[in-house]
Scaffold this motif. Sequence first.
Motif, PDB file in Angstrom:
ATOM      1  N   TYR A  48       8.340 -12.356 -55.032  1.00  0.00           N
ATOM      2  CA  TYR A  48       8.479 -13.488 -55.941  1.00  0.00           C
ATOM      3  C   TYR A  48       9.153 -13.129 -57.263  1.00  0.00           C
ATOM      4  O   TYR A  48       9.018 -13.828 -58.239  1.00  0.00           O
ATOM      5  CB  TYR A  48       7.120 -14.139 -56.164  1.00  0.00           C
ATOM      6  CG  TYR A  48       6.506 -14.600 -54.867  1.00  0.00           C
ATOM      7  CD1 TYR A  48       7.199 -15.439 -54.007  1.00  0.00           C
ATOM      8  CD2 TYR A  48       5.244 -14.166 -54.483  1.00  0.00           C
ATOM      9  CE1 TYR A  48       6.666 -15.844 -52.802  1.00  0.00           C
ATOM     10  CE2 TYR A  48       4.695 -14.577 -53.277  1.00  0.00           C
ATOM     11  CZ  TYR A  48       5.410 -15.413 -52.442  1.00  0.00           C
ATOM     12  OH  TYR A  48       4.866 -15.810 -51.245  1.00  0.00           O
ATOM     13  N   ARG A  49       9.903 -12.050 -57.263  1.00  0.00           N
ATOM     14  CA  ARG A  49      10.647 -11.691 -58.480  1.00  0.00           C
ATOM     15  C   ARG A  49      11.807 -12.643 -58.735  1.00  0.00           C
ATOM     16  O   ARG A  49      12.152 -12.903 -59.875  1.00  0.00           O
ATOM     17  CB  ARG A  49      11.158 -10.258 -58.387  1.00  0.00           C
ATOM     18  CG  ARG A  49      10.041  -9.258 -58.553  1.00  0.00           C
ATOM     19  CD  ARG A  49      10.567  -7.865 -58.650  1.00  0.00           C
ATOM     20  NE  ARG A  49       9.468  -6.949 -58.895  1.00  0.00           N
ATOM     21  CZ  ARG A  49       9.591  -5.649 -58.893  1.00  0.00           C
ATOM     22  NH1 ARG A  49      10.774  -5.105 -58.677  1.00  0.00           N
ATOM     23  NH2 ARG A  49       8.555  -4.880 -59.118  1.00  0.00           N
ATOM     24  N   SER A  50      12.429 -13.141 -57.682  1.00  0.00           N
ATOM     25  CA  SER A  50      13.590 -14.008 -57.864  1.00  0.00           C
ATOM     26  C   SER A  50      13.413 -15.389 -57.237  1.00  0.00           C
ATOM     27  O   SER A  50      14.330 -16.197 -57.278  1.00  0.00           O
ATOM     28  CB  SER A  50      14.840 -13.338 -57.289  1.00  0.00           C
ATOM     29  OG  SER A  50      14.673 -13.133 -55.902  1.00  0.00           O
ATOM     30  N   GLN A  51      12.262 -15.645 -56.651  1.00  0.00           N
ATOM     31  CA  GLN A  51      12.008 -16.963 -56.080  1.00  0.00           C
ATOM     32  C   GLN A  51      10.529 -17.290 -56.178  1.00  0.00           C
ATOM     33  O   GLN A  51       9.708 -16.402 -56.361  1.00  0.00           O
ATOM     34  CB  GLN A  51      12.462 -17.031 -54.626  1.00  0.00           C
ATOM     35  CG  GLN A  51      11.666 -16.133 -53.698  1.00  0.00           C
ATOM     36  CD  GLN A  51      12.184 -16.194 -52.272  1.00  0.00           C
ATOM     37  OE1 GLN A  51      13.363 -16.433 -52.048  1.00  0.00           O
ATOM     38  NE2 GLN A  51      11.308 -15.987 -51.318  1.00  0.00           N
ATOM     39  N   SER A  52      10.227 -18.566 -56.070  1.00  0.00           N
ATOM     40  CA  SER A  52       8.848 -19.019 -56.128  1.00  0.00           C
ATOM     41  C   SER A  52       8.237 -19.008 -54.731  1.00  0.00           C
ATOM     42  O   SER A  52       8.960 -19.088 -53.736  1.00  0.00           O
ATOM     43  CB  SER A  52       8.782 -20.443 -56.679  1.00  0.00           C
ATOM     44  OG  SER A  52       9.252 -20.486 -57.997  1.00  0.00           O
ATOM     45  N   GLN A  54       6.469 -20.465 -51.417  1.00  0.00           N
ATOM     46  CA  GLN A  54       6.659 -21.703 -50.672  1.00  0.00           C
ATOM     47  C   GLN A  54       5.321 -22.106 -50.040  1.00  0.00           C
ATOM     48  O   GLN A  54       4.486 -21.248 -49.742  1.00  0.00           O
ATOM     49  CB  GLN A  54       7.700 -21.513 -49.560  1.00  0.00           C
ATOM     50  CG  GLN A  54       9.055 -21.058 -50.064  1.00  0.00           C
ATOM     51  CD  GLN A  54       9.705 -22.073 -50.977  1.00  0.00           C
ATOM     52  OE1 GLN A  54       9.827 -23.237 -50.624  1.00  0.00           O
ATOM     53  NE2 GLN A  54      10.095 -21.640 -52.173  1.00  0.00           N
ATOM     54  N   GLU A  57       2.960 -20.114 -47.170  1.00  0.00           N
ATOM     55  CA  GLU A  57       3.006 -18.659 -47.215  1.00  0.00           C
ATOM     56  C   GLU A  57       1.617 -18.126 -47.536  1.00  0.00           C
ATOM     57  O   GLU A  57       0.814 -18.803 -48.188  1.00  0.00           O
ATOM     58  CB  GLU A  57       4.003 -18.177 -48.267  1.00  0.00           C
ATOM     59  CG  GLU A  57       5.439 -18.448 -47.893  1.00  0.00           C
ATOM     60  CD  GLU A  57       6.429 -17.992 -48.940  1.00  0.00           C
ATOM     61  OE1 GLU A  57       7.604 -17.839 -48.567  1.00  0.00           O
ATOM     62  OE2 GLU A  57       6.064 -17.808 -50.120  1.00  0.00           O
ATOM     63  N   ASP A  80       5.272 -26.671 -60.601  1.00  0.00           N
ATOM     64  CA  ASP A  80       6.321 -26.190 -61.511  1.00  0.00           C
ATOM     65  C   ASP A  80       6.288 -27.062 -62.758  1.00  0.00           C
ATOM     66  O   ASP A  80       6.692 -28.216 -62.730  1.00  0.00           O
ATOM     67  CB  ASP A  80       7.682 -26.271 -60.828  1.00  0.00           C
ATOM     68  CG  ASP A  80       8.794 -25.663 -61.660  1.00  0.00           C
ATOM     69  OD1 ASP A  80       8.514 -25.178 -62.776  1.00  0.00           O
ATOM     70  OD2 ASP A  80       9.942 -25.667 -61.190  1.00  0.00           O
ATOM     71  N   ILE A  90       5.119 -21.629 -63.447  1.00  0.00           N
ATOM     72  CA  ILE A  90       4.796 -21.793 -62.035  1.00  0.00           C
ATOM     73  C   ILE A  90       3.331 -21.426 -61.799  1.00  0.00           C
ATOM     74  O   ILE A  90       2.879 -20.369 -62.230  1.00  0.00           O
ATOM     75  CB  ILE A  90       5.695 -20.898 -61.142  1.00  0.00           C
ATOM     76  CG1 ILE A  90       7.172 -21.143 -61.428  1.00  0.00           C
ATOM     77  CG2 ILE A  90       5.367 -21.090 -59.666  1.00  0.00           C
ATOM     78  CD1 ILE A  90       7.691 -22.463 -60.977  1.00  0.00           C
ATOM     79  N   LYS A 119       3.465 -11.348 -51.392  1.00  0.00           N
ATOM     80  CA  LYS A 119       3.472 -12.157 -50.169  1.00  0.00           C
ATOM     81  C   LYS A 119       3.059 -11.300 -48.976  1.00  0.00           C
ATOM     82  O   LYS A 119       3.549 -10.183 -48.808  1.00  0.00           O
ATOM     83  CB  LYS A 119       4.872 -12.712 -49.953  1.00  0.00           C
ATOM     84  CG  LYS A 119       5.054 -13.484 -48.668  1.00  0.00           C
ATOM     85  CD  LYS A 119       6.499 -13.932 -48.536  1.00  0.00           C
ATOM     86  CE  LYS A 119       6.757 -14.584 -47.207  1.00  0.00           C
ATOM     87  NZ  LYS A 119       8.170 -14.983 -47.078  1.00  0.00           N
TER      88      LYS A 119
END
Length: 126
Positions: A48-52, A54, A57, A80, A90, A119
């Motif tokens: 989750y460094r570059s995305q949130s 989902q 998950e 968000d 987030i 994750k």
Amino acid sequence: MEGELPRSGWREMALWLFRKRRLFRVTGDSMAPTLASGAVVMLDPRAYRSQSPQEDEIVVTRHPRNNELQIVKRVAAVIDSRTESGAPGIRVLLASDNAAAGADSRSFGPVAMDLVLGKVVSCLRR
């Protein structure tokens, strides 16, 4: 939606050897039948460094009321919202697959992303 996690293969083991994955042992039945007590899963701490996260998950996070306790839960929703400074804020709502066997966001509320440790990407031992 509940589903099977893939078994950890040679690629996941290699990533673990290079410290790109962490092992986590599940305790308790809150994630049964997906993850039984005693299951060992591979955790991607960089997911989750570059995305949130989902929805659906599975994540490992610090408990919001007991920082020493690490828990595994399913992402039920991603919230968000903007902070006062305008930065994204987030948070995730977490759910147990077996709601009768464990606490989740119904009792402790949304969890900030700084508590999410990573994750769950595969299962080493069910």
